[in-house]
Design a protein around this motif. Structure first.
Motif, short mmCIF file in Angstrom:
data_model
loop_
_atom_site.label_atom_id
_atom_site.label_comp_id
_atom_site.label_asym_id
_atom_site.label_seq_id
_atom_site.Cartn_x
_atom_site.Cartn_y
_atom_site.Cartn_z
N GLY A 6 0.81 -1.21 0.00
CA GLY A 6 0.00 0.00 0.00
C GLY A 6 0.84 1.25 0.00
O GLY A 6 2.05 1.22 0.29
N VAL A 7 0.20 2.35 -0.33
CA VAL A 7 0.84 3.67 -0.32
C VAL A 7 -0.13 4.66 0.31
O VAL A 7 -1.35 4.53 0.17
CB VAL A 7 1.21 4.13 -1.75
N ILE A 8 0.41 5.65 0.99
CA ILE A 8 -0.41 6.72 1.53
C ILE A 8 0.33 8.04 1.33
O ILE A 8 1.56 8.11 1.53
CB ILE A 8 -0.76 6.50 3.01
N GLY A 9 -0.37 9.06 0.91
CA GLY A 9 0.26 10.35 0.65
C GLY A 9 -0.71 11.32 0.04
O GLY A 9 -1.93 11.21 0.21
N GLY A 10 -0.16 12.28 -0.72
CA GLY A 10 -0.97 13.33 -1.33
C GLY A 10 -1.24 13.06 -2.79
O GLY A 10 -1.34 11.90 -3.23
N SER A 11 -1.30 14.13 -3.59
CA SER A 11 -1.69 13.98 -4.99
C SER A 11 -0.64 13.27 -5.83
O SER A 11 -0.98 12.65 -6.84
CB SER A 11 -2.00 15.35 -5.60
N ILE A 12 0.63 13.35 -5.44
CA ILE A 12 1.66 12.62 -6.19
C ILE A 12 1.43 11.12 -6.04
O ILE A 12 1.51 10.37 -7.01
CB ILE A 12 3.07 13.03 -5.72
N THR A 13 1.11 10.70 -4.84
CA THR A 13 0.77 9.29 -4.61
C THR A 13 -0.53 8.92 -5.31
O THR A 13 -0.67 7.84 -5.87
CB THR A 13 0.67 9.01 -3.10
N GLN A 14 -1.47 9.84 -5.30
CA GLN A 14 -2.74 9.62 -5.99
C GLN A 14 -2.54 9.40 -7.48
O GLN A 14 -3.29 8.67 -8.12
CB GLN A 14 -3.63 10.84 -5.76
N GLY A 15 -1.48 10.02 -8.04
CA GLY A 15 -1.16 9.82 -9.44
C GLY A 15 -1.33 11.04 -10.31
O GLY A 15 -1.35 10.93 -11.54
N SER A 16 -1.43 12.21 -9.69
CA SER A 16 -1.65 13.43 -10.46
C SER A 16 -0.57 13.67 -11.50
O SER A 16 0.62 13.48 -11.23
CB SER A 16 -1.72 14.63 -9.51
N VAL A 37 -1.08 -10.42 -5.28
CA VAL A 37 -0.66 -9.14 -4.70
C VAL A 37 -1.84 -8.18 -4.67
O VAL A 37 -2.32 -7.72 -5.70
CB VAL A 37 0.50 -8.52 -5.50
N ASN A 38 -2.32 -7.90 -3.49
CA ASN A 38 -3.37 -6.89 -3.31
C ASN A 38 -2.71 -5.53 -3.18
O ASN A 38 -1.59 -5.40 -2.69
CB ASN A 38 -4.20 -7.18 -2.06
N PHE A 39 -3.43 -4.49 -3.58
CA PHE A 39 -2.85 -3.15 -3.59
C PHE A 39 -3.86 -2.13 -3.08
O PHE A 39 -5.04 -2.16 -3.43
CB PHE A 39 -2.44 -2.77 -5.01
N VAL A 40 -3.38 -1.22 -2.22
CA VAL A 40 -4.21 -0.13 -1.69
C VAL A 40 -3.51 1.19 -1.97
O VAL A 40 -2.38 1.40 -1.54
CB VAL A 40 -4.44 -0.26 -0.17
N ASN A 41 -4.17 2.08 -2.71
CA ASN A 41 -3.66 3.43 -2.91
C ASN A 41 -4.48 4.38 -2.06
O ASN A 41 -5.64 4.67 -2.36
CB ASN A 41 -3.74 3.84 -4.39
N ALA A 42 -3.90 4.85 -0.98
CA ALA A 42 -4.56 5.78 -0.07
C ALA A 42 -4.02 7.19 -0.26
O ALA A 42 -3.84 7.94 0.70
CB ALA A 42 -4.39 5.33 1.38
N GLY A 43 -3.75 7.56 -1.51
CA GLY A 43 -3.32 8.92 -1.80
C GLY A 43 -4.52 9.82 -2.03
O GLY A 43 -5.44 9.47 -2.77
N ILE A 44 -4.53 10.97 -1.39
CA ILE A 44 -5.58 11.98 -1.59
C ILE A 44 -4.92 13.33 -1.81
O ILE A 44 -4.15 13.81 -0.97
CB ILE A 44 -6.53 12.08 -0.39
N GLY A 45 -5.21 13.96 -2.93
CA GLY A 45 -4.61 15.23 -3.27
C GLY A 45 -4.84 16.31 -2.23
O GLY A 45 -5.92 16.43 -1.65
N GLY A 46 -3.79 17.09 -1.98
CA GLY A 46 -3.90 18.25 -1.11
C GLY A 46 -3.96 17.95 0.36
O GLY A 46 -4.26 18.84 1.16
N THR A 47 -3.68 16.72 0.78
CA THR A 47 -3.80 16.36 2.20
C THR A 47 -2.43 16.06 2.80
O THR A 47 -1.51 15.65 2.11
CB THR A 47 -4.72 15.14 2.39
N ASN A 48 -2.35 16.26 4.09
CA ASN A 48 -1.07 16.10 4.79
C ASN A 48 -1.12 14.95 5.78
O ASN A 48 -2.12 14.24 5.89
CB ASN A 48 -0.69 17.42 5.48
#
Length: 423
Positions: A95-105, A131-142
């Protein structure tokens, strides 16, 4: 090969991260705590030396870039454990967690963003593993919002490996030091004992909160990889045209995401090559907290989880910005008033900033004293987005009466509260 993808959809436009300052407004930090924990962001040091070998974008990262990027190899036991699990054809979750870069912007499609490239590494390296995958990226969040949402949006999937990426969106060197520490600790302490890799992205001018995040990584002996340290010196030296990897100076394009993916892949391959010699017998996380760990029990409360003492104007409803992620909201179109009681150390709000000129200004009172304001108006801005506001931060748990009321003089009256953040 089977591959399940659980993608948490980001509903915010790529431009979201341009409002970084708006994402980090915090309540007052106790004076003694601020002095105790304050830190200065150092200038770029020991990363200015550029490679003598020419950089060709199509060829990808050079040895010198990778050497600069790898701040720390960290303790590899959990990562090796995950690889051995995958090697034995067992199901794993990354999994990944982060902002818009992680989201894929700014990636031309989701498959080209660094997060999906990270996912692809595992599916290709271990073709017989599911392989299960979780993208917890949300743009503009810290990381302040991250530590309050990570349980539900990432850790509930019991990940084996997690990348955290908040070096761009974290801008408050005191508050975000606390929130990032608690976020990392929460992931490391979770039931599935995931390996954690810290990724430091940056704008093309080199701006990020890496120096603060590095303290957390060093305290827990974690792998740390810096996209900034790899590429900023090359940009400064004129060896790379910044727009070739980031058209807007912040979000990587396909080439930028590909280069991040190469940094991650090279590190992962290094660990894979050492599997036989890495001790995986003890992966428990027992390190003492680097900071006061204010958000150790952080959680996000929806409107239906609050029992108001008094309410008028506010209704329970949803929103069009995060309809799947945060559907349980308090919404008022007219003059709203909300009063509830809670017991906590820290308290904050995640609310809508809106561009239609109808967003109101609402004061937050704690035990009868005004402690902060939720300013929903974002007229003329680039788009609607979620902002955070910390109201209370304390080392002690206390009972509080919380009131939200329209600020005096506010002609606009609308407010949407996505969630109440407390620990």
């Amino acid at each position: 090969m089977k591959s399940k993808i659980r993608f948490i959809p980001g509903m915010i436009a790529a431009v979201m991260c341009f409002s970084l300052a708006g994402c980090n407004k915090s309540g007052d930090i106790p004076a003694d705590t601020a002095a105790e924990e304050s830190t200065q962001i150092t200038e770029l040091a020991d990363v200015q030396e550029v490679s003598e070998e020419p950089f060709v974008l199509e060829n990808g990262i050079t040895d010198a870039m990778y050497k600069r990027a790898l701040i720390s190899e960290g303790n590899k036991s959990r990562l090796a454990k995950a690889m051995l699990k995958a090697q034995n054809e067992k199901q794993i979750t990354v999994g990944v967690i982060g902002g818009s870069i992680t989201q894929g912007s700014l990636a031309s499609n989701q498959a080209n963003c660094y997060a999906e490239l990270f996912h692809a590494y595992w599916t290709e390296k271990f073709p017989d593993c599911e392989v299960n995958f979780v993208n917890a990226g949300i743009g503009g969040t810290n990381s302040y919002l991250g530590v309050h949402r990570v349980d539900e949006q990432l850790l509930s999937a019991k990940p084996d490996v997690v990348i955290t990426e908040f070096a761009v969106n974290d801008t408050d060197k005191v508050m975000n030091k606390y929130s990032y520490d608690s976020l990392v600790r929460k992931i490391l302490s979770s039931e599935s004992e995931p390996a954690v890799i810290l990724l430091f992205t940056a704008s093309t001018d080199g701006n990020n909160l890496q120096e603060v995040h590095k303290e957390i990584g060093a305290a827990y002996d974690l792998p740390m990889i810096s996209y900034r340290d790899a590429f900023y010196p090359e940009i400064e030296a004129g060896n790379i045209v910044s727009k070739d990897i980031s058209p807007d100076g912040l979000h990587p394009n396909d080439d930028g995401h590909r280069l991040i993916g190469q940094l991650l892949t090279r590190y992962l391959d290094g660990v894979y090559g050492e599997l036989d010699s890495i001790d995986t017998s003890d992966t428990a996380f027992t390190a003492a907290a680097y900071t006061a760990d204010y958000y150790a029990n952080a959680k996000m409360l929806g409107a239906s989880e609050i029992s108001p003492v008094e309410i008028s104007g506010f209704e329970l409803g949803g929103n069009s910005v995060y309809p799947e992620l945060f559907p349980d909201n308090f919404v008022t179109r007219g003059e709203g008033y909300l009063k509830f009681e809670t017991e906590c150390k820290c308290l904050g709000f995640f609310y809508l900033k809106q561009t239609d000129g109808k967003g109101g200004k609402y004061d937050v009172y704690i035990d009868g004293e005004r402690k902060g304001t939720l300013e929903a108006d974002f007229s003329g801005g680039w788009g609607n987005y979620g902002d955070t506001k910390q109201i209370i931060i304390s080392k002690d748990t206390e009972k509080h009466t919380v009131e939200i009321k329209l600020a005096e003089g506010s002609a606009n009256t609308e407010l949407t509260i996505f969630g109440i953040m407390q620990s």
